[in-house]
Design a protein around this motif. Structure first.
Motif, PDB file in Angstrom:
ATOM      1  N   LYS A  19     126.534  20.883  35.250  1.00 59.59           N
ATOM      2  CA  LYS A  19     125.658  22.063  35.299  1.00 59.59           C
ATOM      3  C   LYS A  19     126.353  23.232  35.982  1.00 59.59           C
ATOM      4  CE  LYS A  19     121.444  23.796  37.561  1.00 59.59           C
ATOM      5  NZ  LYS A  19     120.277  23.436  38.411  1.00 59.59           N
ATOM      6  N   TYR A  20     126.932  22.987  37.152  1.00 61.27           N
ATOM      7  CA  TYR A  20     127.500  24.098  37.915  1.00 61.27           C
ATOM      8  C   TYR A  20     128.838  24.566  37.339  1.00 61.27           C
ATOM      9  CZ  TYR A  20     123.612  23.283  40.977  1.00 61.27           C
ATOM     10  OH  TYR A  20     122.331  23.148  41.455  1.00 61.27           O
ATOM     11  N   ILE A  21     129.602  23.664  36.755  1.00 60.94           N
ATOM     12  CA  ILE A  21     130.820  24.093  36.062  1.00 60.94           C
ATOM     13  C   ILE A  21     130.464  24.915  34.828  1.00 60.94           C
ATOM     14  CG2 ILE A  21     132.761  23.241  34.666  1.00 60.94           C
ATOM     15  CD1 ILE A  21     133.125  21.010  36.720  1.00 60.94           C
ATOM     16  N   TYR A  22     129.463  24.474  34.101  1.00 60.24           N
ATOM     17  CA  TYR A  22     129.017  25.197  32.901  1.00 60.24           C
ATOM     18  C   TYR A  22     128.527  26.600  33.269  1.00 60.24           C
ATOM     19  CZ  TYR A  22     126.065  26.273  28.830  1.00 60.24           C
ATOM     20  OH  TYR A  22     125.473  26.883  27.754  1.00 60.24           O
ATOM     21  N   GLN A  23     127.738  26.692  34.341  1.00 62.23           N
ATOM     22  CA  GLN A  23     127.204  27.994  34.751  1.00 62.23           C
ATOM     23  C   GLN A  23     128.309  28.905  35.277  1.00 62.23           C
ATOM     24  OE1 GLN A  23     124.073  27.211  37.582  1.00 62.23           O
ATOM     25  NE2 GLN A  23     122.600  26.644  36.013  1.00 62.23           N
ATOM     26  N   ALA A  24     129.261  28.321  36.017  1.00 63.94           N
ATOM     27  CA  ALA A  24     130.321  29.130  36.621  1.00 63.94           C
ATOM     28  C   ALA A  24     131.417  29.490  35.626  1.00 63.94           C
ATOM     29  CB  ALA A  24     130.939  28.379  37.801  1.00 63.94           C
ATOM     30  N   LYS A  25     131.446  28.732  34.509  1.00 66.42           N
ATOM     31  CA  LYS A  25     132.511  28.910  33.507  1.00 66.42           C
ATOM     32  C   LYS A  25     133.899  28.639  34.104  1.00 66.42           C
ATOM     33  CE  LYS A  25     129.993  32.119  30.508  1.00 66.42           C
ATOM     34  NZ  LYS A  25     128.686  31.854  31.149  1.00 66.42           N
ATOM     35  N   ALA A  26     133.936  27.713  35.058  1.00 67.73           N
ATOM     36  CA  ALA A  26     135.200  27.327  35.689  1.00 67.73           C
ATOM     37  C   ALA A  26     134.985  26.009  36.427  1.00 67.73           C
ATOM     38  CB  ALA A  26     135.684  28.395  36.663  1.00 67.73           C
ATOM     39  N   GLY A  27     136.042  25.205  36.488  1.00 64.79           N
ATOM     40  CA  GLY A  27     135.945  23.982  37.265  1.00 64.79           C
ATOM     41  C   GLY A  27     136.835  22.882  36.739  1.00 64.79           C
ATOM     42  N   HIS A  28     137.152  21.942  37.619  1.00 64.91           N
ATOM     43  CA  HIS A  28     137.976  20.795  37.248  1.00 64.91           C
ATOM     44  C   HIS A  28     137.042  19.641  36.897  1.00 64.91           C
ATOM     45  CE1 HIS A  28     141.075  23.257  39.151  1.00 64.91           C
ATOM     46  NE2 HIS A  28     141.945  22.540  38.453  1.00 64.91           N
ATOM     47  N   THR A  29     136.724  19.558  35.627  1.00 65.03           N
ATOM     48  CA  THR A  29     135.678  18.661  35.145  1.00 65.03           C
ATOM     49  C   THR A  29     136.107  17.196  35.181  1.00 65.03           C
ATOM     50  OG1 THR A  29     135.023  20.463  33.668  1.00 65.03           O
ATOM     51  CG2 THR A  29     134.038  18.309  33.275  1.00 65.03           C
ATOM     52  N   GLY A  30     137.236  16.892  34.548  1.00 62.74           N
ATOM     53  CA  GLY A  30     137.639  15.500  34.391  1.00 62.74           C
ATOM     54  C   GLY A  30     137.831  14.770  35.694  1.00 62.74           C
ATOM     55  N   GLY A  31     138.538  15.378  36.637  1.00 63.82           N
ATOM     56  CA  GLY A  31     138.794  14.729  37.920  1.00 63.82           C
ATOM     57  C   GLY A  31     137.564  14.633  38.801  1.00 63.82           C
ATOM     58  N   SER A  32     136.653  15.596  38.687  1.00 67.56           N
ATOM     59  CA  SER A  32     135.403  15.508  39.445  1.00 67.56           C
ATOM     60  C   SER A  32     134.575  14.321  38.960  1.00 67.56           C
ATOM     61  CB  SER A  32     134.601  16.802  39.305  1.00 67.56           C
ATOM     62  OG  SER A  32     135.221  17.868  39.980  1.00 67.56           O
TER      63      SER A  32
END
Length: 283
Positions: A19-32
């Motif tokens: 949710k927060y990566i999608y909203q921010a349009k940034a983030g390290h998804t796989g490792g999280s």
């Protein structure tokens, strides 16, 4: 919390990470997604640390060496009440403290991290301080397998053994992928267990997504008196979202609207399945 409750919480954490990566349009998804079960068990089962006594000298310490997967840490800290979850609506926005790597400006974060390879050194220093101060607190740190070639890790590993830091536990999030490719192809560190054992550590392997194995390993610390402990957690990058699992492009990736909806639907189905699962069989 029971194993079933912890497993269900991991699903909710995965949804919030997305949710927060999608909203921010940034983030390290796989490792999280690969390390979230480890953080879940640490904060909801193992560690002695709560918001109201975060300044206590006797609290357990957690340092996230693989700081780029900060989204996992943020959602767990919010869940534990270190700050309102609504704060994460500002993730990666201008002047927000909730940036792409841990910072001590966020309540609950012990150390600024993100320059890969120095989290273990910070943890060793913190564990030495505990020994000198005759405190009973423990120090936990999560490392990424992609950061292990950094030389500072091995200097820290030697120091931890030399000073007999059995109050230190490092957890290796061994998802076998890093930003530029498989870790074995970029700079192979296997057999990592034999390397750490040669440096004087006590080592165990676990399934990093098995709540029971994680709780049992943390409950057995220290593995040997007078030795630092290493838990090698075998994980899957992007765990929980089938189209992300073991896919290099999701090291740092933001789902589009359809991908996000599909991921949430898949996780909702997983949580429904877990509600009927038999405790002790939650892999």
């Amino acid at each position: 919390m029971s194993e079933k409750e912890l497993a269900q919480k991991s699903v909710e954490y995965r949804k919030k990470i997305l949710k927060y990566i999608y909203q921010a349009k940034a983030g390290h998804t796989g490792g999280s997604l690969s390390c979230i079960d480890i953080l879940n068990v640490l904060y909801n089962h193992t560690m002695n640390v709560v918001p109201d006594s975060f300044d206590s000298p006797d609290r357990d310490r957690y340092i996230q060496s693989k700081g780029h997967t900060v989204e996992a840490l943020y959602v767990v800290l919010a869940s534990r009440g270190f700050f309102p979850e609504s704060d994460l609506e500002t993730l990666c926005q201008y002047q927000s403290h909730y940036i792409g790597h841990p910072t001590r400006k966020v309540h609950g974060v012990e150390q600024n991290t993100g320059a890969l390879g120095h989290g273990l050194s910070l943890s060793v220093g913190t564990a030495i301080a505990g020994k000198l101060d005759k405190r009973d607190y423990r120090v936990f740190t999560v490392l990424g397998d992609g950061e292990l070639p950094e030389g500072s890790n091995w200097e820290a590993a030697l120091s931890a053994s030399h000073y007999k830091l059995d109050n230190l536990c490092a957890i290796l999030d061994k998802n076998t992928l890093q930003i530029s490719g498989p870790t074995s192809a970029v700079c192979n560190t296997d057999p990592v267990d034999e390397k750490f054992e040669a440096f004087g550590w006590a080592v165990r392997h676990v399934d990093g997504h098995d709540i029971g194995e994680l709780t049992a390993a943390f409950g057995a610390l220290p593995f040997e008196k007078g030795k630092p402990s290493l838990i090698i957690a075998h994980t899957v990058k992007g765990k929980g979202v089938s189209y992300m699992e073991n896919q290099l492009k999701w090291h740092h990736g933001v789902p589009d609207p359809k991908q996000y909806a599909d991921a949430i639907q898949e996780l909702d189905l997983l949580k429904e399945t877990l509600s009927w699962a038999v405790p002790g069989n939650l892999t």
